[in-house]
Design an enzyme around this catalytic site. Structure first.
Site: not given
Ligand code: PEP
Ligand code: MG
Length: 537
Positions: A428, A499
């Site tokens: 990410e 995700c």
């Molecule tokens: C993302 O960053 O895409 C992720 C799934 O985590 P979060 O949205 O919880 O930061």
């Molecule tokens: Mg994230």
């Protein structure tokens, strides 16, 4: 009848009465009392007011609804009078010279923490009652009109200045039809929570306290709120809600089919959840597992970090409940917009680029190891995937794995049974995507977090309400980084999932499938439309 435009963060419509929600944190200003006797008198006055309100609510509810519904107010009266609550607040004011607000908040919060950690589901459910009683006292102390939410028995649309992720996660109520806020961003965790919980919501609405009690429609398609809709419009929207419902029911026909394209390419479809309560919604929508359990949401509202035993029990239970026994638990991803009282994080100029997620865990290994030991113990009960968030380097992965090995040894020394989790990381950050080949050598799977990957690649603060028009999930740089990550994963024979919210974006499904993505993990509500799209490719 009039319309106010905003921005929708989920696709469903809602009709209901607006209720205004005030933030407790705005009400608690000082901790130390200037005049203890005056604080005590204020508190006693508020206490009496609450007792009277509850008595009144009990009477009216038992005549208008039923004694079952009314009993809740009787129970709140008992709670307020309980030695652990009302009298404990008086002690905090007298003995520790606290302000009435601070004493109510700290006593209420402590009690809430005790109840929320209880094993018995009935007692655990009492945590919400404690919160209600605490809110009632705080509103009585504020001198403002009492919280509109406390005694509502009919479904409502919540209106607030803003909602933090921790407030949103507590809003899980059968009566909540939707919410409307002045602040917010479609990529914030609050928005993600709303989508995961299937709650219609509008942000950037110029809210007005006078709407409290008025009927309104959330029109997610037209991105507006309609106040005092006329009869015809109400009928139209009721028909729309009904037809959305029918569409969702029709999709259930494909629930147990695989998500496979017409040329035979299969994509695993998992669900994202923020609390264990959402597992059943995931299973109902045909999830083939839980692809992302944001473990930090369990710990957002508590003043003390949950101990190893409590975490172990939660993880063990989610492993047992996960559809097809597949679950990916993400280790603590706190910081930035997800603040927790026990971490007491310093304010930062750039929190999204700051002390968060794996950085906190590696800098505070004692805290991290509590979670790792709990996860290792839970892994003895089934297959468990764990993943580390916000990785930027191989060094971080190696250090996290070292800590995991240390925990394994500590448990073995004490002869405590543990299992072997499958270890992955979130991709990410652009750094992780660009170094995916080296990272893939160290882990068993990747999961691409497109929310943060977009934030860091496009240099767009995901919580900044001004910036959403610049956000482009199709941006070529983003797509390229995702493609590179998929290729790197496959070169090293490890699976890769998406995700982040882009996983549910049907305009991107074909792109992801052509890249060879192995799995997509999305909010439970998004699963069936996604499956339908994949099966049509
Ligand atoms: C993302 O960053 O895409 C992720 C799934 O985590 P979060 O949205 O919880 O930061
Ligand atoms: Mg994230």
């Amino acid at each position: 009848m009039y319309t106010v435009t905003g921005q929708s963060i989920s696709s469903e419509p809602a009709i209901g009465t607006i209720r205004f929600y005030r933030h407790i944190k705005n009400i608690i200003k000082d901790a130390v009392a200037a005049d203890t006797q005056a604080e005590l008198a204020r508190y006693r006055h508020a206490y009496r007011m609450c007792m009277e309100q509850l008595e009144h609510l009990y009477q009216t509810t038992s005549t208008q609804l039923s004694s079952t519904e009314a009993d809740i107010f009787e129970m709140h009266r008992m709670l307020l009078a309980d030695n652990r609550f009302g009298p404990a607040v008086e002690n905090a004011i007298i003995q520790q010279s606290k302000t009435a607000e601070y004493a109510v908040y700290s006593v209420g919060q402590n009690l809430w923490e005790q109840f929320v950690g209880m094993e018995d589901p009935y007692l655990r459910a009492r945590a919400a009652d404690i919160q209600d009683v605490m809110n009632r006292l705080l509103f009585a102390l504020s001198g403002k009109k009492e919280s509109a939410l406390d005694h509502i028995t009919e479904p409502f649309i919540l209106m607030a200045e803003d909602l933090s992720p921790s407030e949103t996660v507590q809003l899980h109520s059968d009566r909540l039809l939707g919410f409307v806020t002045r602040q917010g961003s479609p990529f914030s965790h609050t928005a993600i929570l709303a989508r995961t919980m299937g709650i219609p919501a509008l942000i950037n609405i110029d809210i007005n306290e006078d709407w409290d009690g008025h009927l309104a429609i959330i029109d997610s398609e037209k991105q507006c709120l309609i106040i005092d809709p006329d009869e015809t419009l109400i009928r139209d929207y009721q028909a729309k809600v009904y037809s959305e419902q029918k569409k969702r029911e029709a999709l259930l026909a494909i629930r147990d089919y695989p998500a496979v394209t017409r040329d035979g390419r299969e994509v695993k479809l998992y669900a994202n959840i923020n609390t264990p309560l959402e597992i059943s919604a995931a299973a109902d929508c045909g999830a083939e597992g839980i692809g992302l359990f944001r473990s930090e949401f369990l710990y957002l509202n508590v003043h003390e970090y949950p101990d190893e035993e409590m975490q172990y029990q939660i993880y063990r239970d989610v492993i047992a409940a996960a559809p097809r026994g597949h679950i990916v638990i993400r280790t603590l991803d706190l910081g930035a917009d997800k603040k927790s009282p026990y971490l007491a994080l310093e304010p930062e100029d750039n929190p999204a680029l700051g002390y968060r997620a794996i950085r906190i865990c590696l800098r505070q290994p004692d805290l991290f190891k509590v979670q790792l030991r709990a996860l290792l113990r839970a892994a003895a009960h089934g297959t468990l995937h764990i993943m580390f968030p916000m990785i930027i380097s191989v060094t971080e992965v190696l250090r996290a794995k070292e800590l995991l090995a240390e925990c394994r040894q500590e448990l073995a020394d004490k002869k405590i049974p543990c299992g072997e989790p499958v270890v992955g990381i979130m991709i990410e950050t652009p750094a992780a995507a660009l170094d995916a080949d080296r990272l893939a050598e160290e882990v068993d799977f990747f999961s691409i977090g497109t929310n943060d990957l977009a934030q860091y690649t496009l240099a767009l603060d995901r919580n900044n309400a001004q910036l959403h028009t610049f956000y482009d999930p199709h941006h070529p740089a983003l797509i390229r980084l995702i493609g590179m990550t998929v290729e790197a994963a496959h070169r090293h024979h490890i699976p890769v999932c998406i995700c982040g919210e882009s996983g549910a974006d049907l305009t991107l499904t074909k792109t992801f499938v052509s890249m060879g993505i192995d799995a997509l993990s999305v909010a439970p509500n998004a699963l069936l439309p996604l499956k339908k799209t994949i099966r049509s490719l």
